[in-house]
Design an enzyme around this catalytic site. Structure first.
Site, PDB file in Angstrom:
ATOM      1  N   ASP A  47      33.249  67.867  75.433  1.00  0.00           N
ATOM      2  CA  ASP A  47      33.271  67.104  74.191  1.00  0.00           C
ATOM      3  C   ASP A  47      31.850  66.863  73.693  1.00  0.00           C
ATOM      4  O   ASP A  47      30.870  67.288  74.310  1.00  0.00           O
ATOM      5  CB  ASP A  47      34.081  65.808  74.335  1.00  0.00           C
ATOM      6  N   LYS A  69      35.046  66.011  69.252  1.00  0.00           N
ATOM      7  CA  LYS A  69      35.410  65.342  68.005  1.00  0.00           C
ATOM      8  C   LYS A  69      34.194  64.573  67.502  1.00  0.00           C
ATOM      9  O   LYS A  69      33.549  63.861  68.264  1.00  0.00           O
ATOM     10  CB  LYS A  69      36.585  64.394  68.229  1.00  0.00           C
ATOM     11  N   MET A 184      32.821  52.900  70.384  1.00  0.00           N
ATOM     12  CA  MET A 184      32.983  53.548  69.071  1.00  0.00           C
ATOM     13  C   MET A 184      33.154  52.511  67.954  1.00  0.00           C
ATOM     14  O   MET A 184      34.050  52.616  67.126  1.00  0.00           O
ATOM     15  CB  MET A 184      34.175  54.514  69.098  1.00  0.00           C
TER      16      MET A 184
END
Length: 273
Positions: A47, A69, A184
């Site tokens: 990732d 992502k 996040m």
């Protein structure tokens, strides 16, 4: 001096998938199993949060497949990632699915396990050091501390739409006797702060925003709940970042005085009054 003996580790069989956590960034935080998988994998599906220094440890012959992502940019769907893992395993490859932090802490590892199980693909889960523990430790912030934090709560800062999840109970969060650790959350930090204050959290509660935790690029912004949203906009901390809210943040100034490693220099903090 005789080098320490490495324990016998399980074999990485062709046609299987290992879902491993790479930790927050420092290669020294890799587990023995994750390091073994890096050295033996035929295909590494990683990732966007895996540090370059960790990828440099990979088997030179391995296929490197970036399926990370990235916020605000076109990214592969989770379904496409699941399908790619199954496809690679069915080619008879030893497949490493490498994720920043821990695969089961906001890493969608559970979804990938279910997809592999449905396809009849054998897999192994290799836990990693999550940023909410290891990243904060490198910044000099203990996630729990006797007398200050008897709980630690990990919370996602956004849902798949990018907005703050609508099922978070801020009355409960504001009353918890410990650290709140948001993943996040840079894009929603101002709303998080406003809702915590509205639910009774004191505006002067300490906040730390830790960017690129445990790497040479690590930076820390120390602020408080009343000003953290504005400070994040003004200072533009690098992503990925972890946000710690609670009294344990106050310990950082003492701990970093003698702490070796990337957190050892004088704090590069900006404290809003």
């Amino acid at each position: 001096m005789t080098p320490p003996r490495v324990p016998a580790l399980p074999g990485f069989d062709p046609g299987t998938v290992w879902l491993a956590g790479a930790g927050p960034g420092d290669p020294g935080l890799l587990t023995l199993l994750a390091a073994k998988a890096l050295g033996e994998a035929d295909a590494i599906v990683h990732d966007a949060l895996v540090d370059r220094a960790i990828l440099d440890l990979a088997n030179p012959a391995a296929r490197m497949i970036d399926l990370g992502k990235r916020a605000g940019r076109p990214s592969p769907t989770q379904g496409a990632i699941n399908a790619r893992l199954v496809e690679l395993a069915r080619e008879g490859l030893r497949v490493l699915r490498l994720k920043g932090g821990d695969p089961f802490v906001f890493g969608r590892g559970g979804e990938e396990c279910l997809a592999l199980a449905e396809a009849g693909i054998a897999f192994r889960v290799v836990p990693g050091v999550t940023a909410g523990i290891g990243g904060l430790a490198y910044a000099g912030i203990p996630v729990t501390h006797r007398g200050l934090a008897t709980t630690a709560t990990f919370i996602t800062g956004h849902d798949k739409s990018g907005a703050l999840p609508d099922n978070l109970d801020f009355t409960v969060l504001a009353a918890l006797p410990g650290a709140l650790v948001f993943y996040m959350a840079l894009g929603t930090l101002d709303e998080i702060a406003r809702r915590l204050i509205a639910a009774g959290k004191p505006p002067m509660t300490p906040v730390a925003i830790v960017s690129s935790a445990s790497t040479s690029a690590q930076s820390v912004i120390e602020t408080n709940l009343a000003h953290c949203g504005a400070d994040a906009v003004r200072l533009q901390p690098r992503r990925p970042a972890i946000v710690a809210i609670g009294e344990v943040v106050r310990l950082r100034g003492w701990i970093t005085r003698f702490q070796q490693g990337v957190a050892a220099p004088a704090p590069n903090a900006v404290l809003s009054a």
